[in-house]
Design an enzyme around this catalytic site. Sequence first.
Site, PDB file in Angstrom:
ATOM      1  N   TYR A   1       5.843  -3.490 -22.463  1.00 18.27           N
ATOM      2  CA  TYR A   1       5.063  -2.237 -22.514  1.00 18.27           C
ATOM      3  C   TYR A   1       4.095  -2.232 -23.694  1.00 18.27           C
ATOM      4  CZ  TYR A   1       7.768  -0.552 -18.617  1.00 18.27           C
ATOM      5  OH  TYR A   1       8.315  -0.442 -17.371  1.00 18.27           O
TER       6      TYR A   1
ATOM      7  N   ARG B   1       1.000  -3.870 -22.458  1.00 18.64           N
ATOM      8  CA  ARG B   1       0.224  -3.016 -21.544  1.00 18.64           C
ATOM      9  C   ARG B   1      -0.397  -1.847 -22.306  1.00 18.64           C
ATOM     10  NH1 ARG B   1       3.797  -1.458 -16.695  1.00 18.64           N
ATOM     11  NH2 ARG B   1       1.808  -0.824 -15.754  1.00 18.64           N
TER      12      ARG B   1
ATOM     13  N   ILE C   1       0.727   4.830 -15.191  1.00 22.10           N
ATOM     14  CA  ILE C   1       1.151   5.238 -16.543  1.00 22.10           C
ATOM     15  C   ILE C   1       0.001   5.095 -17.542  1.00 22.10           C
ATOM     16  CG2 ILE C   1       3.589   4.806 -16.108  1.00 22.10           C
ATOM     17  CD1 ILE C   1       3.382   2.125 -17.512  1.00 22.10           C
TER      18      ILE C   1
ATOM     19  N   HIS D   1       5.549   8.752 -12.845  1.00 21.18           N
ATOM     20  CA  HIS D   1       6.269   7.578 -13.355  1.00 21.18           C
ATOM     21  C   HIS D   1       6.172   7.465 -14.868  1.00 21.18           C
ATOM     22  CE1 HIS D   1       5.941   5.456  -9.177  1.00 21.18           C
ATOM     23  NE2 HIS D   1       6.823   6.435  -9.194  1.00 21.18           N
TER      24      HIS D   1
ATOM     25  N   THR E   1      -2.842   3.002  -3.461  1.00 19.50           N
ATOM     26  CA  THR E   1      -1.405   2.735  -3.541  1.00 19.50           C
ATOM     27  C   THR E   1      -0.953   2.040  -2.269  1.00 19.50           C
ATOM     28  OG1 THR E   1       0.797   3.698  -3.876  1.00 19.50           O
ATOM     29  CG2 THR E   1      -0.813   5.057  -2.687  1.00 19.50           C
ATOM     30  N   SER E   2       0.008   1.117  -2.432  1.00 18.82           N
ATOM     31  CA  SER E   2       0.453   0.290  -1.302  1.00 18.82           C
ATOM     32  C   SER E   2       1.488   0.998  -0.443  1.00 18.82           C
ATOM     33  CB  SER E   2       1.044  -1.022  -1.829  1.00 18.82           C
ATOM     34  OG  SER E   2       2.198  -0.736  -2.635  1.00 18.82           O
TER      35      SER E   2
ATOM     36  N   ASN F   1      -8.168   3.212   0.371  1.00 15.85           N
ATOM     37  CA  ASN F   1      -7.493   2.061  -0.202  1.00 15.85           C
ATOM     38  C   ASN F   1      -8.316   0.807   0.066  1.00 15.85           C
ATOM     39  OD1 ASN F   1      -4.999   1.643  -1.711  1.00 15.85           O
ATOM     40  ND2 ASN F   1      -4.396   0.275  -0.022  1.00 15.85           N
ATOM     41  N   LEU F   2      -7.888  -0.300  -0.594  1.00 18.81           N
ATOM     42  CA  LEU F   2      -8.617  -1.556  -0.335  1.00 18.81           C
ATOM     43  C   LEU F   2      -8.244  -2.106   1.027  1.00 18.81           C
ATOM     44  CD1 LEU F   2     -10.642  -3.180  -1.954  1.00 18.81           C
ATOM     45  CD2 LEU F   2      -8.800  -4.616  -2.802  1.00 18.81           C
ATOM     46  N   GLU F   3      -6.985  -1.844   1.408  1.00 18.77           N
ATOM     47  CA  GLU F   3      -6.499  -2.328   2.712  1.00 18.77           C
ATOM     48  C   GLU F   3      -5.419  -1.366   3.197  1.00 18.77           C
ATOM     49  OE1 GLU F   3      -5.043  -5.994   1.199  1.00 18.77           O
ATOM     50  OE2 GLU F   3      -3.475  -4.981   0.061  1.00 18.77           O
TER      51      GLU F   3
HETATM   52  N1  APR Z   1      -9.685   0.015  -4.824  1.00 18.00           N
HETATM   53  C1  APR Z   1      -8.801   0.609  -4.001  1.00 18.00           C
HETATM   54  N2  APR Z   1      -7.560   0.131  -3.751  1.00 18.00           N
HETATM   55  C2  APR Z   1      -7.212  -1.003  -4.390  1.00 18.00           C
HETATM   56  C3  APR Z   1      -8.084  -1.687  -5.268  1.00 18.00           C
HETATM   57  C4  APR Z   1      -9.371  -1.128  -5.476  1.00 18.00           C
HETATM   58  N3  APR Z   1     -10.261  -1.713  -6.292  1.00 18.00           N
HETATM   59  N4  APR Z   1      -7.441  -2.795  -5.727  1.00 18.00           N
HETATM   60  C5  APR Z   1      -6.217  -2.789  -5.162  1.00 18.00           C
HETATM   61  N5  APR Z   1      -6.085  -1.727  -4.345  1.00 18.00           N
HETATM   62  C6  APR Z   1      -4.925  -1.319  -3.548  1.00 18.00           C
HETATM   63  C7  APR Z   1      -4.140  -2.462  -2.980  1.00 18.00           C
HETATM   64  O1  APR Z   1      -4.641  -2.801  -1.688  1.00 18.00           O
HETATM   65  C8  APR Z   1      -2.731  -1.881  -2.893  1.00 18.00           C
HETATM   66  O2  APR Z   1      -2.532  -1.245  -1.646  1.00 18.00           O
HETATM   67  O3  APR Z   1      -4.049  -0.655  -4.435  1.00 18.00           O
HETATM   68  C9  APR Z   1      -2.697  -0.836  -3.995  1.00 18.00           C
HETATM   69  C10 APR Z   1      -1.864  -1.232  -5.194  1.00 18.00           C
HETATM   70  O4  APR Z   1      -0.541  -1.338  -4.750  1.00 18.00           O
HETATM   71  P1  APR Z   1       0.608  -1.675  -5.814  1.00 18.00           P
HETATM   72  O5  APR Z   1       0.197  -2.822  -6.632  1.00 18.00           O
HETATM   73  O6  APR Z   1       1.886  -1.718  -5.039  1.00 18.00           O
HETATM   74  O7  APR Z   1       0.619  -0.413  -6.799  1.00 18.00           O
HETATM   75  P2  APR Z   1       1.221   1.018  -6.535  1.00 18.00           P
HETATM   76  O8  APR Z   1       1.175   1.372  -5.074  1.00 18.00           O
HETATM   77  O9  APR Z   1       0.586   1.949  -7.477  1.00 18.00           O
HETATM   78  O10 APR Z   1       2.759   0.804  -6.963  1.00 18.00           O
HETATM   79  C11 APR Z   1       3.576   1.943  -6.990  1.00 18.00           C
HETATM   80  O11 APR Z   1       5.361   0.618  -7.937  1.00 18.00           O
HETATM   81  O12 APR Z   1       6.000  -1.006  -9.400  1.00 18.00           O
HETATM   82  C12 APR Z   1       5.952   0.346  -9.210  1.00 18.00           C
HETATM   83  O13 APR Z   1       5.923   1.936 -10.903  1.00 18.00           O
HETATM   84  C13 APR Z   1       5.119   1.000 -10.258  1.00 18.00           C
HETATM   85  O14 APR Z   1       3.739   2.958 -10.028  1.00 18.00           O
HETATM   86  C14 APR Z   1       4.008   1.676  -9.475  1.00 18.00           C
HETATM   87  C15 APR Z   1       4.596   1.794  -8.081  1.00 18.00           C
END
Ligand code: APR
Length: 242
Positions: free
Chosen positions: A55, A58, A94, A110, A178-179, A204-206
Amino acid sequence: MLQGPIVILTGAGVSQESGLDTFRCEGGVWSRYDLEDVATPQGYQRNPVLVQDFYNARRRQLEDEAVRPNPAHLALARLERDWPAPVLVVTQNIDDLHERAGSRAVLHMHGELRKGRCEACGRVLNWPGDMTVDSRCPACGRNGLVRPHVVWFGEVPLEMERIFQALDTCALFLSIGTSGNVYPAAGFVAHVRERGVAPTVELNLEPSNGASLFHQTLYGPAGTLVPRFVEALLRGDDLGSV
Ligand code: APR
């Protein structure tokens, strides 16, 4: 025309174009660290130095002048300023980029990287610098019981009551960057849909794991998509036309 409060869930993707790694994309944080080691209470018990260093690295990254709010953060702050009803950002992130962009109604479910929490007195403390296993709590003076104010896997996310109150009264639910891998955040869209009132939109990106649950999905970099979407919202455009 859409009116009423907006709830916006954000994840690591909204900060990706600011230079902060996501977790599950190619080369993401969880491809370099085992989350069991650095994001669980058990990992902290096993090796608190490793966790504090994780941390600290980061937190230091947030000090890097190259890490700044990107157009997506700025657009959400603009939406809060110009929208005629409350706009709440519920972030899984965070980092403090939403606040630095000007958003004021932000709930960090979080936790927050630039805060610590004393396990002796329970106080949540601003903590912009490094934290060590010997750090002293400025509130109660105890040493070695300050931890990152971050919610680890297996711990209860923060502000859940306020979040569900907002989800139950929103006129629009947006999910950005978010994924959809981690609950309870990944379940918010289904909760809003159960109510059956507010449109739900994924930017989202995907496609995320929950993509099929959204009324509308738009894919592309948040830094491009979010300002365009906010512009359309403020113009009163039909969301389907964005
Ligand atoms: N613009 C939009 N979306 C994006 C971009 C971008 N430039 N780059 C990446 N992404 C998308 C990806 O396609 C993915 O779906 O952001 C998402 C990131 O997913 P994760 O890496 O899983 O992050 P997140 O969903 O925030 O994770 C949730 O998991 O590990 C824990 O506590 C951690 O808060 C986090 C939680």
